[in-house]
Design a protein around this motif. Structure first.
Motif, PDB file in Angstrom:
ATOM      1  N   MET A 225       0.830  -1.211   0.000  1.00  0.00           N
ATOM      2  CA  MET A 225       0.000   0.000   0.000  1.00  0.00           C
ATOM      3  C   MET A 225       0.864   1.260   0.000  1.00  0.00           C
ATOM      4  SD  MET A 225      -3.083   0.982   2.604  1.00  0.00           S
ATOM      5  CE  MET A 225      -4.046   2.466   2.407  1.00  0.00           C
ATOM      6  N   MET A 226       1.960   1.217   0.759  1.00  0.00           N
ATOM      7  CA  MET A 226       2.815   2.388   0.882  1.00  0.00           C
ATOM      8  C   MET A 226       3.564   2.692  -0.405  1.00  0.00           C
ATOM      9  SD  MET A 226       2.317   3.743   3.744  1.00  0.00           S
ATOM     10  CE  MET A 226       3.679   4.900   3.673  1.00  0.00           C
ATOM     11  N   ILE A 227       3.833   1.660  -1.225  1.00  0.00           N
ATOM     12  CA  ILE A 227       4.612   1.880  -2.447  1.00  0.00           C
ATOM     13  C   ILE A 227       3.900   2.870  -3.358  1.00  0.00           C
ATOM     14  CG2 ILE A 227       5.513   0.812  -4.545  1.00  0.00           C
ATOM     15  CD1 ILE A 227       5.941  -1.745  -2.946  1.00  0.00           C
ATOM     16  N   ALA A 228       2.614   2.608  -3.611  1.00  0.00           N
ATOM     17  CA  ALA A 228       1.859   3.484  -4.501  1.00  0.00           C
ATOM     18  C   ALA A 228       1.711   4.878  -3.908  1.00  0.00           C
ATOM     19  CB  ALA A 228       0.486   2.880  -4.787  1.00  0.00           C
ATOM     20  N   LEU A 229       1.389   4.960  -2.627  1.00  0.00           N
ATOM     21  CA  LEU A 229       1.198   6.267  -1.987  1.00  0.00           C
ATOM     22  C   LEU A 229       2.475   7.096  -1.999  1.00  0.00           C
ATOM     23  CD1 LEU A 229      -0.997   5.294   1.110  1.00  0.00           C
ATOM     24  CD2 LEU A 229      -1.730   6.500  -0.950  1.00  0.00           C
ATOM     25  N   VAL A 230       3.596   6.462  -1.642  1.00  0.00           N
ATOM     26  CA  VAL A 230       4.867   7.190  -1.567  1.00  0.00           C
ATOM     27  C   VAL A 230       5.332   7.625  -2.949  1.00  0.00           C
ATOM     28  CG1 VAL A 230       7.319   6.989  -1.011  1.00  0.00           C
ATOM     29  CG2 VAL A 230       5.602   6.111   0.585  1.00  0.00           C
ATOM     30  N   SER A 231       5.264   6.716  -3.935  1.00  0.00           N
ATOM     31  CA  SER A 231       5.781   7.042  -5.269  1.00  0.00           C
ATOM     32  C   SER A 231       4.926   8.109  -5.957  1.00  0.00           C
ATOM     33  CB  SER A 231       5.864   5.784  -6.132  1.00  0.00           C
ATOM     34  OG  SER A 231       4.602   5.168  -6.260  1.00  0.00           O
ATOM     35  N   VAL A 232       3.594   7.973  -5.876  1.00  0.00           N
ATOM     36  CA  VAL A 232       2.728   8.988  -6.484  1.00  0.00           C
ATOM     37  C   VAL A 232       2.866  10.313  -5.739  1.00  0.00           C
ATOM     38  CG1 VAL A 232       0.342   9.634  -6.956  1.00  0.00           C
ATOM     39  CG2 VAL A 232       1.085   7.296  -7.375  1.00  0.00           C
ATOM     40  N   GLY A 233       2.948  10.254  -4.410  1.00  0.00           N
ATOM     41  CA  GLY A 233       3.161  11.468  -3.638  1.00  0.00           C
ATOM     42  C   GLY A 233       4.466  12.153  -4.001  1.00  0.00           C
ATOM     43  N   MET A 234       5.495  11.352  -4.226  1.00  0.00           N
ATOM     44  CA  MET A 234       6.792  11.907  -4.622  1.00  0.00           C
ATOM     45  C   MET A 234       6.685  12.617  -5.972  1.00  0.00           C
ATOM     46  SD  MET A 234      10.346   9.801  -5.168  1.00  0.00           S
ATOM     47  CE  MET A 234      11.879  10.648  -5.561  1.00  0.00           C
ATOM     48  N   MET A 235       5.987  11.997  -6.914  1.00  0.00           N
ATOM     49  CA  MET A 235       5.810  12.622  -8.225  1.00  0.00           C
ATOM     50  C   MET A 235       5.093  13.959  -8.096  1.00  0.00           C
ATOM     51  SD  MET A 235       3.489  11.348 -11.444  1.00  0.00           S
ATOM     52  CE  MET A 235       1.996  11.712 -10.500  1.00  0.00           C
ATOM     53  N   ILE A 236       4.060  14.011  -7.269  1.00  0.00           N
ATOM     54  CA  ILE A 236       3.280  15.235  -7.116  1.00  0.00           C
ATOM     55  C   ILE A 236       4.117  16.332  -6.461  1.00  0.00           C
ATOM     56  CG2 ILE A 236       1.286  16.255  -5.947  1.00  0.00           C
ATOM     57  CD1 ILE A 236      -0.076  13.499  -6.209  1.00  0.00           C
ATOM     58  N   VAL A 237       4.838  15.989  -5.402  1.00  0.00           N
ATOM     59  CA  VAL A 237       5.648  16.981  -4.690  1.00  0.00           C
ATOM     60  C   VAL A 237       6.743  17.537  -5.591  1.00  0.00           C
ATOM     61  CG1 VAL A 237       7.283  17.312  -2.806  1.00  0.00           C
ATOM     62  CG2 VAL A 237       5.168  16.048  -2.396  1.00  0.00           C
ATOM     63  N   LEU A 238       7.439  16.661  -6.311  1.00  0.00           N
ATOM     64  CA  LEU A 238       8.497  17.123  -7.218  1.00  0.00           C
ATOM     65  C   LEU A 238       7.925  18.028  -8.304  1.00  0.00           C
ATOM     66  CD1 LEU A 238      10.667  13.889  -7.645  1.00  0.00           C
ATOM     67  CD2 LEU A 238      11.262  15.959  -6.375  1.00  0.00           C
ATOM     68  N   SER A 239       6.756  17.675  -8.823  1.00  0.00           N
ATOM     69  CA  SER A 239       6.137  18.501  -9.856  1.00  0.00           C
ATOM     70  C   SER A 239       5.772  19.876  -9.307  1.00  0.00           C
ATOM     71  CB  SER A 239       4.890  17.808 -10.414  1.00  0.00           C
ATOM     72  OG  SER A 239       5.218  16.587 -11.049  1.00  0.00           O
ATOM     73  N   LEU A 240       5.220  19.907  -8.089  1.00  0.00           N
ATOM     74  CA  LEU A 240       4.872  21.183  -7.474  1.00  0.00           C
ATOM     75  C   LEU A 240       6.092  22.043  -7.197  1.00  0.00           C
ATOM     76  CD1 LEU A 240       2.092  20.035  -4.972  1.00  0.00           C
ATOM     77  CD2 LEU A 240       1.774  21.307  -7.102  1.00  0.00           C
ATOM     78  N   LEU A 241       7.237  21.393  -6.981  1.00  0.00           N
ATOM     79  CA  LEU A 241       8.488  22.119  -6.769  1.00  0.00           C
ATOM     80  C   LEU A 241       9.130  22.561  -8.079  1.00  0.00           C
ATOM     81  CD1 LEU A 241      10.054  19.975  -3.886  1.00  0.00           C
ATOM     82  CD2 LEU A 241       9.030  22.254  -3.709  1.00  0.00           C
ATOM     83  N   ARG A 242       8.373  22.377  -9.173  1.00  0.00           N
ATOM     84  CA  ARG A 242       8.787  22.803 -10.517  1.00  0.00           C
ATOM     85  C   ARG A 242       9.929  21.968 -11.084  1.00  0.00           C
ATOM     86  NH1 ARG A 242       6.564  27.949 -11.994  1.00  0.00           N
ATOM     87  NH2 ARG A 242       5.438  28.904 -10.259  1.00  0.00           N
ATOM     88  N   VAL A 243      10.108  20.759 -10.568  1.00  0.00           N
ATOM     89  CA  VAL A 243      11.010  19.813 -11.213  1.00  0.00           C
ATOM     90  C   VAL A 243      10.340  19.365 -12.504  1.00  0.00           C
ATOM     91  CG1 VAL A 243      12.106  17.545 -11.028  1.00  0.00           C
ATOM     92  CG2 VAL A 243      11.993  19.046  -9.038  1.00  0.00           C
ATOM     93  N   ASN A 244      11.095  19.242 -13.575  1.00  0.00           N
ATOM     94  CA  ASN A 244      10.529  18.819 -14.850  1.00  0.00           C
ATOM     95  C   ASN A 244       9.711  17.551 -14.667  1.00  0.00           C
ATOM     96  OD1 ASN A 244      10.901  16.962 -17.457  1.00  0.00           O
ATOM     97  ND2 ASN A 244      10.920  19.101 -18.088  1.00  0.00           N
ATOM     98  N   VAL A 245       8.528  17.502 -15.289  1.00  0.00           N
ATOM     99  CA  VAL A 245       7.603  16.400 -15.060  1.00  0.00           C
ATOM    100  C   VAL A 245       8.195  15.051 -15.460  1.00  0.00           C
ATOM    101  CG1 VAL A 245       6.454  16.698 -17.305  1.00  0.00           C
ATOM    102  CG2 VAL A 245       5.225  15.634 -15.407  1.00  0.00           C
ATOM    103  N   VAL A 246       9.030  15.022 -16.495  1.00  0.00           N
ATOM    104  CA  VAL A 246       9.661  13.761 -16.898  1.00  0.00           C
ATOM    105  C   VAL A 246      10.583  13.254 -15.794  1.00  0.00           C
ATOM    106  CG1 VAL A 246      11.240  12.672 -18.542  1.00  0.00           C
ATOM    107  CG2 VAL A 246       9.499  14.269 -19.357  1.00  0.00           C
ATOM    108  N   LEU A 247      11.381  14.154 -15.223  1.00  0.00           N
ATOM    109  CA  LEU A 247      12.280  13.764 -14.134  1.00  0.00           C
ATOM    110  C   LEU A 247      11.488  13.346 -12.900  1.00  0.00           C
ATOM    111  CD1 LEU A 247      15.016  16.552 -14.443  1.00  0.00           C
ATOM    112  CD2 LEU A 247      15.093  14.201 -15.322  1.00  0.00           C
ATOM    113  N   ALA A 248      10.367  14.033 -12.644  1.00  0.00           N
ATOM    114  CA  ALA A 248       9.540  13.691 -11.483  1.00  0.00           C
ATOM    115  C   ALA A 248       8.963  12.287 -11.630  1.00  0.00           C
ATOM    116  CB  ALA A 248       8.418  14.717 -11.317  1.00  0.00           C
TER     117      ALA A 248
END
Length: 437
Positions: free
Chosen positions: A1-24
């Protein structure tokens, strides 16, 4: 359960921090693999193997970008937009709602999906600037048109969506005719209408300058400096090419978008609307405009493959369902939240539906949800996250047109507005639909 939550959360946070979406997305995918116990090499291999799942879509978008640039070269877009603005200029709300209506036609009446955006929107950017239209409102209008019609109307992409739901629930042991799917989606779509009206007439109704800090060498056409609209023979040939591309899309089954775009490109060359000597330059411009979207779709497919292959999605759904108890508001809320997380990661509601149906249907049957309530939960859960996901074509498409002059940010000015104005009402109205159906 944590894998999906952590990985998707990481993608969202990196994107909000203006990291390029491909890298996120790449970082989130590798993180999911490592959390599942894979070695770095195996995680990367699984990610790369999954990128082929969206190869056709990526190629389609690139070719549509080339076709769009060639149509723009003909000058017909500027003529048509200038005629339109004679009636709409100065009426910000009406103009934005007209764009929403045009976007709605792209899903059912003329199923070209996001292909119209790079053709219609870039020539209008100067007008948006002149009228001080908040581009977040335009992004919200475009995303509404790319989502709400296929959720509700069983024609074009809507028929594909409804068939996907019907086949998914049938495979899991529940029979719901395709013709009845729309009944379950009426209430959630009403929620999207509420979100659209809120975005256009409340949240983003005030005049706003486009972001000056994101200027690029690209520039939108200045319609005020173009001559008075006059219909040229090349414009007629361009219309024939567009109709030809649309016809091929409608009659083809496999690779419809690719063959449609190729047909349009070839006809523009044959009719000499685009001279051969400009072919390389215009193709390069089209790839610049849509190539990023294509690569994001490839990357999102790799991320989805990691989530699915490691069992992260199944584990998330199974544990959430097990913890939610019997049929009720809390259970509906948990199921919709799971759909939001999964779709944010995978980036497409169409790809999420079969996964959710296989795991939701047995549970819904066991706790007493009606067939239509079950369909409402699955359809809404699948659609949630599509609006607001950095990897969804429902957000990438609007950004491609609105950022043609380099003054629109994909995450903060498309994804965040559409997430807030559509996922929140979808969540609330999805719960209502499950309760009353």
């Amino acid at each position: 359960m944590m894998i999906a939550l952590v990985s998707v959360g990481m993608m969202i946070v990196l994107s909000l921090l203006r990291v390029n979406v491909v890298l996120a997305i790449l970082s989130a995918g590798i993180t999911a693999g490592l959390m599942a116990g894979l070695s770095p090499g195996d995680a990367m291999k699984m990610f790369l193997n999954g990128m082929g799942g969206q190869a056709e879509t990526a190629m389609s978008y690139i070719l549509l970008g080339i076709f769009a640039v060639m149509i723009g070269y003909s000058g017909i877009t500027g003529v048509l937009v200038k005629i339109l603005l004679r009636f709409l200029k100065g009426k910000r709300g009406f103009l934005i709602m007209t764009i929403a209506v045009v976007a709605c036609l792209s899903q059912n009446a003329i199923p070209v999906h996001i292909a119209f955006i790079p053709i219609l929107i870039p020539p209008m950017l100067h007008v948006f600037n002149d009228m001080k239209i908040d581009r977040r409102a335009v992004a919200s209008a475009l995303t509404f048109g790319l989502k709400a019609p296929y959720m509700l109307i069983p024609v074009g992409f809507g028929l594909q969506f409804h068939q996907t739901i019907a086949e998914g629930v049938a495979s899991a042991g529940m029979n719901v005719p395709t013709d009845d799917i729309w009944k379950a989606m009426v209430i959630p779509v009403i929620g999207m209408v509420v979100g659209l009206l809120t975005a256009v007439f409340i949240s983003y109704r005030k005049p706003r300058e486009a972001n000056p800090s994101q200027r690029s060498t690209a520039a939108s056409p200045d319609l005020e400096d173009t001559p008075d609209p006059s219909f040229h023979w090349k414009h007629g040939c361009t219309i024939i090419a567009v109709v030809g591309a649309l016809f091929v899309q409608l009659v083809m089954e496999d690779g419809a978008l690719i063959y449609g775009a190729l047909t349009g490109i070839i006809l523009l060359f044959v009719f000499r609307v685009v001279p051969f000597r400009y072919g390389d330059e215009l193709a390069g411009d089209g790839i610049k405009m849509m190539g990023m979207i294509g690569f994001v779709m490839l990357t999102a497919s790799g991320f989805a493959n990691v989530l699915e292959s490691t069992g992260a999605v199944d584990e998330l759904v199974e544990k959430a369902v097990a913890l939610s108890g019997g049929a009720g508001l809390l259970t509906s809320a948990v199921m919709l939240f799971v759909g939001l997380v999964v779709t944010m990661g995978i980036g497409t509601s169409f790809g999420t539906i079969p996964i959710l149906a296989a795991l939701f249907v047995p549970f819904c049957l066991s706790v007493g949800y009606s067939p239509l309530a079950t369909v409402a939960l699955i359809g809404t859960a699948g659609a949630m996250g599509d609006a607001g996901s950095p990897a969804s074509d429902s957000t990438l498409g609007p950004s491609s047109g609105l950022n043609a002059d380099g003054r629109h940010h994909h995450i903060w000015e498309t994804c965040v507005p559409t997430f807030l104005h559509y996922n929140i009402p979808l969540f609330l109205f999805g719960i209502i639909a499950a309760a009353v159906l």
